[in-house]
Design a protein around this motif. Structure first.
Motif, PDB file in Angstrom:
ATOM      1  N   GLU A   1       5.244  -3.871   7.996  1.00 37.76           N
ATOM      2  CA  GLU A   1       6.520  -3.161   7.916  1.00 37.76           C
ATOM      3  C   GLU A   1       6.410  -1.990   6.956  1.00 37.76           C
ATOM      4  N   ARG A   2       7.064  -0.878   7.290  1.00 35.75           N
ATOM      5  CA  ARG A   2       7.090   0.288   6.424  1.00 35.75           C
ATOM      6  C   ARG A   2       8.435   0.349   5.705  1.00 35.75           C
ATOM      7  N   LEU A   3       8.390   0.578   4.401  1.00 35.00           N
ATOM      8  CA  LEU A   3       9.618   0.725   3.623  1.00 35.00           C
ATOM      9  C   LEU A   3      10.214   2.103   3.835  1.00 35.00           C
ATOM     10  N   GLY A   4      11.535   2.160   3.918  1.00 43.18           N
ATOM     11  CA  GLY A   4      12.208   3.452   4.078  1.00 43.18           C
ATOM     12  C   GLY A   4      12.230   4.268   2.807  1.00 43.18           C
ATOM     13  N   GLY A   5      12.066   3.594   1.663  1.00 47.31           N
ATOM     14  CA  GLY A   5      12.064   4.272   0.370  1.00 47.31           C
ATOM     15  C   GLY A   5      12.008   3.241  -0.736  1.00 47.31           C
ATOM     16  N   ALA A   6      11.773   3.711  -1.945  1.00 46.73           N
ATOM     17  CA  ALA A   6      11.720   2.820  -3.101  1.00 46.73           C
ATOM     18  C   ALA A   6      11.875   3.649  -4.360  1.00 46.73           C
TER      19      ALA A   6
ATOM     20  N   GLY B   1      10.221   7.187   2.125  1.00 49.44           N
ATOM     21  CA  GLY B   1       9.130   6.578   2.850  1.00 49.44           C
ATOM     22  C   GLY B   1       8.440   7.499   3.830  1.00 49.44           C
ATOM     23  N   ASP B   2       9.133   8.555   4.298  1.00 48.41           N
ATOM     24  CA  ASP B   2       8.481   9.466   5.232  1.00 48.41           C
ATOM     25  C   ASP B   2       7.495  10.392   4.537  1.00 48.41           C
ATOM     26  N   GLU B   3       7.669  10.612   3.215  1.00 43.10           N
ATOM     27  CA  GLU B   3       6.750  11.459   2.458  1.00 43.10           C
ATOM     28  C   GLU B   3       5.701  10.645   1.709  1.00 43.10           C
ATOM     29  N   PHE B   4       6.058   9.429   1.338  1.00 42.73           N
ATOM     30  CA  PHE B   4       5.146   8.537   0.623  1.00 42.73           C
ATOM     31  C   PHE B   4       5.124   7.204   1.377  1.00 42.73           C
ATOM     32  N   PRO B   5       4.350   7.114   2.452  1.00 48.30           N
ATOM     33  CA  PRO B   5       4.359   5.879   3.247  1.00 48.30           C
ATOM     34  C   PRO B   5       4.037   4.650   2.404  1.00 48.30           C
ATOM     35  N   MET B   6       4.839   3.596   2.585  1.00 48.97           N
ATOM     36  CA  MET B   6       4.680   2.349   1.842  1.00 48.97           C
ATOM     37  C   MET B   6       4.630   1.216   2.856  1.00 48.97           C
ATOM     38  N   THR B   7       3.471   0.549   2.958  1.00 47.72           N
ATOM     39  CA  THR B   7       3.251  -0.437   4.001  1.00 47.72           C
ATOM     40  C   THR B   7       3.149  -1.839   3.409  1.00 47.72           C
TER      41      THR B   7
ATOM     42  N   ARG C   1       0.850  -1.198   0.000  1.00 48.30           N
ATOM     43  CA  ARG C   1       0.000   0.000   0.000  1.00 48.30           C
ATOM     44  C   ARG C   1       0.884   1.246   0.000  1.00 48.30           C
ATOM     45  N   VAL C   2       0.704   2.080  -1.036  1.00 44.37           N
ATOM     46  CA  VAL C   2       1.523   3.276  -1.229  1.00 44.37           C
ATOM     47  C   VAL C   2       0.633   4.503  -1.098  1.00 44.37           C
ATOM     48  N   GLU C   3       1.030   5.433  -0.238  1.00 46.10           N
ATOM     49  CA  GLU C   3       0.268   6.663  -0.027  1.00 46.10           C
ATOM     50  C   GLU C   3       0.849   7.790  -0.888  1.00 46.10           C
ATOM     51  N   GLY C   4      -0.053   8.601  -1.442  1.00 44.60           N
ATOM     52  CA  GLY C   4       0.384   9.806  -2.149  1.00 44.60           C
ATOM     53  C   GLY C   4       0.681   9.630  -3.614  1.00 44.60           C
ATOM     54  N   ILE C   5       0.405   8.457  -4.174  1.00 38.84           N
ATOM     55  CA  ILE C   5       0.690   8.190  -5.587  1.00 38.84           C
ATOM     56  C   ILE C   5      -0.588   7.747  -6.308  1.00 38.84           C
ATOM     57  N   GLY C   6      -0.931   8.456  -7.391  1.00 34.36           N
ATOM     58  CA  GLY C   6      -2.004   8.047  -8.265  1.00 34.36           C
ATOM     59  C   GLY C   6      -1.441   7.412  -9.520  1.00 34.36           C
ATOM     60  N   VAL C   7      -2.294   6.697 -10.245  1.00 30.54           N
ATOM     61  CA  VAL C   7      -1.865   6.035 -11.483  1.00 30.54           C
ATOM     62  C   VAL C   7      -2.637   6.656 -12.643  1.00 30.54           C
ATOM     63  N   GLY C   8      -1.893   7.228 -13.591  1.00 30.16           N
ATOM     64  CA  GLY C   8      -2.485   7.841 -14.769  1.00 30.16           C
ATOM     65  C   GLY C   8      -1.950   7.234 -16.044  1.00 30.16           C
ATOM     66  N   CYS C   9      -2.106   7.971 -17.139  1.00 22.96           N
ATOM     67  CA  CYS C   9      -1.654   7.530 -18.465  1.00 22.96           C
ATOM     68  C   CYS C   9      -0.576   8.478 -18.965  1.00 22.96           C
ATOM     69  N   SER C  10       0.489   7.923 -19.511  1.00 22.22           N
ATOM     70  CA  SER C  10       1.570   8.746 -20.026  1.00 22.22           C
ATOM     71  C   SER C  10       1.127   9.516 -21.267  1.00 22.22           C
ATOM     72  N   GLY C  11       1.703  10.699 -21.451  1.00 23.86           N
ATOM     73  CA  GLY C  11       1.372  11.542 -22.597  1.00 23.86           C
ATOM     74  C   GLY C  11       2.129  11.180 -23.853  1.00 23.86           C
ATOM     75  N   HIS C  12       2.341   9.895 -24.084  1.00 23.65           N
ATOM     76  CA  HIS C  12       3.023   9.467 -25.309  1.00 23.65           C
ATOM     77  C   HIS C  12       2.529   8.077 -25.706  1.00 23.65           C
TER      78      HIS C  12
END
Length: 287
Positions: free
Chosen positions: A179-184, A168-174, A108-119
């Motif tokens: 366990e929370r990831l420190g980053g990715a 991970g502190d700005e975009f929590p990943m659980t 589970r990732v907070e703060g990220i949406g999924v869209g479509c690339s402009g190409h």
């Protein structure tokens, strides 16, 4: 024992070969991609390397037995498109002769949406891209890649995508274990995000045929260039770089492309420098 082959599990789609299957079917449970098999990982309230593979052996021990890099020395990469598909990941690595041994876990990732690339991608489809949406909470597959695998995937993404580091502190990943990831790492489009009719990012990750049909209906110019239907779109675009470039240009001229600037503070500059020094042919890009 249950057949864990990708074919038996219905996870063997390769969007690079069958564009209308994009983004492919993602793994829905913690797994170890092992060649053409997807082995179950038993979630434990502990670090990933201590989870069990098929209830037999701890993951790190399994990786050591295979002569592969353990989880603590791998790079977590958040997937928003076909990199969540075991079939596509297996294809990307196999064609380069790289061992296909990759832990893949829905996170589970907070703060990220999924869209479509402009190409329009080299395979002919319109690929997904993340965008920053502070209110979003999305389950996305994270793949743990070793250094060689990461370099190979980089080459399939560049130059249409860039790699950023999500803290991970700005975009929590659980993780499923809590366990929370420190980053990715995450790849985001260099071409911006397609807007929908309301001016907000058009949702990505859905049925490719429906997406292409909607774009054709919304632009007579695209219909003339790539129509009349999604099958003709991917067939024409997949073999003609000029048509892909023209279609991408039409996206912009229709006013559909929103700029991607929110990820710029997180760009992995070292990856940019390495990729500019060793630029792969555009035809090899498989976002």
């Amino acid at each position: 024992m249950k057949d864990r082959s990708l074919a038996a599990l219905g996870l063997d789609d390769v969007p690079a070969k069958e564009p209308l299957t994009y983004p492919g079917r993602p793994t829905t449970e913690p797994s170890l991609l092992d060649g053409n098999e997807l082995l179950q990982l038993g979630v434990r309230p502990m670090r990933l390397g201590d989870w069990y593979v098929e209830e037999k052996r701890q993951l790190d021990e399994e990786l050591r037995q295979r002569g592969q890099v353990v989880t603590g020395s791998r790079h977590p990469v958040v997937a928003v498109g076909s990199n969540a598909s075991p079939g596509q990941v297996s294809h990307k690595l196999t064609r380069l002769g790289i061992p296909v041994t990759v832990p893949m876990v829905p996170v589970r990732v907070e703060g990220i949406g999924v869209g479509c690339s402009g190409h329009i991608s080299p395979a002919g489809y319109v690929a997904g891209t993340p965008y920053v949406d502070r209110g979003a909470s999305t389950v996305l597959v994270v793949a743990w890649l070793d250094a060689e695998q990461l370099e190979a995937v980089d080459a399939t993404e560049f130059p249409d995508y860039r790699r950023a580091i999500l803290p991970g502190d700005e975009f929590p990943m659980t993780m499923p274990s809590g366990e929370r990831l420190g980053g990715a790492y995450i790849y985001f489009s260099s071409h911006g995000v397609l807007a929908g009719p309301d001016g907000t990012p058009r949702p990505g990750g859905g049925d490719q045929s429906e997406l292409l049909a909607a774009l054709l209906a919304a632009s007579p110019r695209l219909g003339e260039l790539l129509g009349p239907d999604p099958s003709s779109w991917v067939k024409k675009a997949g073999i003609d770089p000029g048509l892909r470039e023209e279609g991408t240009r039409i996206f912009g001229e229709e006013g559909w492309v929103l700029p991607q600037t929110d990820f710029l503070p997180y760009v992995d500059a070292s990856a940019d420098l390495r990729l500019y020094d060793d630029l792969p042919p555009l035809g090899d890009s498989l976002p």
